[in-house]
Every structure is written in C-alpha cells, then in structure tokens.
Scaffold this active site. Sequence first.
Site, PDB file in Angstrom:
ATOM      1  N   SER A  64       0.845  -1.185   0.000  1.00 53.44           N
ATOM      2  CA  SER A  64       0.000   0.000   0.000  1.00 53.44           C
ATOM      3  C   SER A  64       0.885   1.242   0.000  1.00 53.44           C
ATOM      4  CB  SER A  64      -0.946  -0.038   1.196  1.00 53.44           C
ATOM      5  OG  SER A  64      -1.998   0.882   1.042  1.00 53.44           O
ATOM      6  N   ASP A  69      -9.733  -3.629  -5.593  1.00 54.97           N
ATOM      7  CA  ASP A  69      -9.167  -2.776  -4.549  1.00 54.97           C
ATOM      8  C   ASP A  69      -9.667  -1.349  -4.751  1.00 54.97           C
ATOM      9  OD1 ASP A  69      -7.620  -1.395  -2.716  1.00 54.97           O
ATOM     10  OD2 ASP A  69      -5.756  -2.417  -3.241  1.00 54.97           O
ATOM     11  N   HIS A  97      -8.276  -4.855  -1.250  1.00 54.77           N
ATOM     12  CA  HIS A  97      -7.005  -4.334  -0.755  1.00 54.77           C
ATOM     13  C   HIS A  97      -6.246  -5.353   0.089  1.00 54.77           C
ATOM     14  CE1 HIS A  97      -4.313  -0.967  -0.189  1.00 54.77           C
ATOM     15  NE2 HIS A  97      -4.327  -1.111   1.116  1.00 54.77           N
TER      16      HIS A  97
END
Length: 717
Positions: free
Chosen positions: A559, A646, A678
């Site tokens: 991320s 995501d 995600h």
Amino acid sequence: MTSNDSAHAPSAPVASRVPLSRLHHNDEVTDSYEWLRSKDDPKVRAHLEAENEYTTARMAHLSPMQERIYQEIKSRTLETDLSLPVRRGEWWYYGRTVEGKQYGIQCRAPLARVDDWTPPALSPDVEVPGEEVLLDGNVEADGEEFFSLGSFEVSNDGNLLLYGVDTEGDERYTLRVRDLRSGKSVGEEIPGTSAGASFSPDARFIVYSTVDDAWRPDTVWLHEIGTDVASDSKLFHEPDDRYWVGAGFTRSDKYLVIGIGSSITSEEWLIDADDLRSEPQVVWPRREGVEYDTDHAVVDGEDVLYILHNDDALDFELVKVSAADPLGERQAVLAHEPGRRLLGVSTFRDWAVVGYRRAGLPRLGLLDYATNDVKELSFDEPLYAAGSGSNPEWAPPLLRIGFTSFITPSTVFDYVIDSGELLPRKQQIVLGDFDSADYAQERVWVTAADGAKVPMSLVWKRSFGDAGENPRPVHLYGYGSYEHSIDPGFSIARLSMLDRGVIFAVAHVRGGGEMGRQWYEDGKLLAKRNTFTDFVECARFLVDAGYTTPAQLVAEGGSAGGLLMGAVANLAPELFAGILADVPFVDALTTILDPSLPLTVIEWDEWGDPLHNADVYEYMKSYSPYENVRDGVTYPRILAVTSLNDTRVLYVEPAKWVARLREVGADALLKCEMVAGHGGVSGRYNAWRERAGELAWLLDVVGITNDDQPKRAAASS
C-alpha cells in the site's frame, strides 16, 4: 531473470502505448498507459489476464518451494482451534477454526455463574455445553470466490445478530440481522454500507454509514429494525470532501459518538443513546490541525468526558470535561509530555486504560480516576507490542490484554485490577519443534542522511550465528506513512524464512509513528523524501555493517509501503536484489491529482494538494515511482501484487508501473487477483498459499532455491 526460468520463459506482455496528455501548473505530461484505468474495457481485462499468465509461467519453477512453505505453514498451525472466550452479558463468546475450512465459525456458550470471570478452558475435541453457532463463515461464503465480514455484533440482550458481508473485495457490505432464538432473518437487508455498523443498546435500531461517489464514508444513518430501509433517518452528513465519518456507542451505552476526521483534524458529536432521533451535540467544534478523541465515564456521580487531544500538545494530552458542558473548564489528567505519544483512552466504570508510545514501543497503563495516576504494565522482553484486547463489559474486575513480540507467539492475559496480577490465559500454539529460544531479536539504530537516528528491528535464528557475524540474506520491510507503526509481532509464515537463514528486518522510517508525532510529521507532505532516504540508509547500513550484500537483500512493502518500494527502486536500485510491492501506491501523483478518485481529497492532508499547489506538484512529481522510472539503470527483480476490486489503491497503479519498468528493461512481474480487494484473497488456506508463493519468490531472488543452507558463495558476490 534467473537461470532457473530463462531457458523457456515466455515473452512478457507488452501494453499498448496510447499517449494521453495532462497539463498542470504549466507542466505537460504524456502518459502512455493511463488507458489501463478502464476497468471494464475487455482490452484491459485481457491485458491483466495476460500478465497473470506470464507471472504464473515465470514462477512455475517455484511451485515446489511454494508447496513446501505452504505445508510448513499448515504443519505449524493448529488448524482446529478455539479462541479465548470473551464474556459479554450472560454469554461467553469465542471463535472456532476447523481443519480444512477456510473461514472461522463464531460461537457462544452460556455463563456457568453470574460471578464467573475466569474464561472456560475449551478444547476443540470436547463438546461445549450449551454451545450456539452464531455465524459459520464457510456456510455464508458457499459459492463465493471472495468473502469478508465488515460488521459482527450481538445485541445487548443477546437475541439478535448483526453482520455485514462483502463478496467482491470492494469493502462495501450488505447488512443482515438474524434472530438468534429462531435462526431466521429479521427485516430487510441494507446494501452498500461501510464497515462498523452497530445495534443501539436497546436493540431497536441499527446505526450504519454509507459512502459518496468517491467511496468516502460521508453519512450516518439510523434504521429501525423491521421498517423499510427507504425510511431510514439521516443522523449526520459531512459535505466536506476532506473528511470521513463513522459512529459507535460508548462502552457505557450512554452516548452514540459520531466521529468526523481527516488526517490532521477531527470533530465529534454526541447523541443520547436513549433518544437517538435527537439533534447531535458537538463536543469541540473542529479547528484545522486539532485532533481529539472522546470517551465517557461517570466520576463522583457526574457524567464526564475524557478527551485525548493535540491542541498545543504535539504528542497529545488527556483532559477531563463535564459532559454537560464540554466547552467549559478542562481539567488536565495527563499533561503533554514530549516523547510520550498518547494514543488512546478507553474508559470503564471504575478506571480507564491508556495506550501510549515511549522509546519506540507501545505501552499500556491503568488510569486511576481519583488520583490521575497511571500504573504501567511491564513485560520482560526488550522488543514487544502490548495492547488492550476485547473488553466489552462496563465494569469488569479484569482487563483483557494482548502481547506479542517477533519471537513470542501472540499471548492473551487477564490483568486483575485489584491485585495487579497478570494471568496468562492463552498463547498461540506453534506446532512442531518451535522454541522461541531458538530465535533472537534486537534493535539497532541507523544514522539517516540528515543525522536522525532511525530504529531498525532485526530477527534471526540463532543457529546461523549472530546477526552481522557473516553476510547472509536479509528481508527488509518498511511502511512509513499515516503515523502507522510497524510494531513487533509474531508470524508463523516468517519462520520459513528464518529457518532458511534469512534475517528479517523492519526499518521504522519517518512517516510512521514509532518515535512519536514528530516522527510522523518529518515523513509526510514536503518532508516525504525522508521516508525513502531513511529506508535506503537502513539498507546501506545492513550492507556496510556486514549483515548482508546487495545480492542477498530483498525489500517488501504494501500500500503506502508500496510507494516506498517504488521510490527506493528508483533511488538505490543497486542495493537490492529484489523488491516485493503489495497493492503498491506507485502512481501517486496521478491519483492525488484527481479528486474524483476514491479517497483522493482526504489524502491531501497526508501528501499535499498537487492540484492547487505548484510546489506540492513539483515535489510529488520528484518522487512518484511511476514518474521517475529511470533509463540506463539495472533495476532489482520486482514482483507487484494487486487486486482488481481494490478501492484504496487501484490495480491500474501497479499495472502502469510494471509496463513502464519493462520499457527500461526491468524484470518486473504483475500478479492481479481478479476477485479480491485491498487485503488480497479471502480464506486462510488461500492466504497461506499466496503468502507461500511470495516467500518462495523472495527466497529465489536471494539464491535459496531449495532447502539447503544459504549458499556461502553468495556472501562474497
């Protein structure tokens, strides 16, 4: 490309170049891969499928290693187990996992006695008297490729179950209510909600949130069970795109707290839980840059609010105010103390728990309402993480806490308030010949480019010698954003790396919260480059101090940590043999320039606003990984992992990044889960297998292609 897969490797997919120009602040940029953003375009789907096929072919030789690691994870995991029961009302609540089943099973059993606070010792192979299955995730997930729970709550009276289900991975949940007495559904389903819905204390209502077109939670709703969803009342709406909203009840059940927040500003509103249709009352009106968090208690017969805030208190302070007049006199409870970052306060009837950080580690203390004294809980290990566990009751004689370290499996304690005794209740079982004494952990300090001292944690297996005794493979992890701290934690999957001689390291770079609020401030906005250079200096330290060599050093981040991976690949490609970037935020400038994309406006507090500020635009353009892929350099091998659904970091970012990396000759792979979000795939066996594949790739990069010891020849390369 290694010798293992070069002989019969297929050709990498070549993304079409479709130049698209954009102009900001008199700077024209041509982006050839922005067309990949069209998620529903058959050409985009075909390209992603081709990338998956290519990655599968390139990683085919790793299948035996992946299978070995997967079996190691399985063999060390007690697959059929029960969680430690938590007391709430007249029941003990716990979860079951069953060998061969992907998802957990949520259960409860009645209390033996009203005064019973010692959790029952449950055994997986012994029937629990009076057990009720509340929700079997395996049944709910039947026929679905993806399954995730976003809400799970039982009403105070124990009669109703509220749960939210996501079957796409987009973190949008359909709420359902079940009558636990009859097993039948109650009322209508509520689609399209955020996570974290709640029953009202009297179980008449459900409080939930929904999102706007940019997937920002912006509205809190009140639903009366049994009525038409179309008639739900809007409790609160936040029109400002910079803020998200959420809601939940205090442990005392006195108030519904509606929280509004950005990265740097917050505001809270209270509604009396006995009159949920009444007008919300603000605690403190929002002020730019001031964050606060509120909890309710009753002290000397008066309703009071404990408020943790950073108003002229960088590392936060705790004050007490009257609930009837929160804007009135503030009584200092824990004054601001530089270097002690207060994280949260959780109130109970007779005392409160305070979480804070000091010297780079999370701490936990008991707050005495009468004296304002804090009694810190102490632990023996030099590196650890401790925090409050599940404590739903308002007046318990015990505090449930969790403890772990890099070498100690997750452990649950009950702390006896009256005596101070710490009672061990349950520790994660690691099957096989695991012994925590076989492993070691330490923290070293690295001098950053500007002189700052950056903590770095190291974990290794003792049988390979002390860390730094001889160069060997190192797996370096980093994050460094949102004041999120990477604290010590145990991992069964990590043992497969440690047992093959790999040192695991965490670079606690600026932008995280490990060293307090200033540590975060020094790694965001126009100081963001510190995050990247800190990580590079940690990597360089590992090489220069003899822990490893560039041929044996691999990096990982996900991320916002994926942004870190992309940035360091551009800054210092010569230091790394491979980089694993999970759901990586690598096209940061494009995303943060577009306010229509999910969460972009909210993110301006973290990265800056390049749309309206030329200085921010220039600064972000100078480090955004996609913008700065370089010609004429040799990149480390790269594996980028993403998910089609995501909503936090869109799949298009790593897809574009990999295409651009291939232009300059980089060996880059893209793996896109076509039904996930995600957090990646759902189901524990699926997750284990995916992680085993990633670890096999990392091991292959550093030259560990079988179960032999790391090749000593690599140490001198």
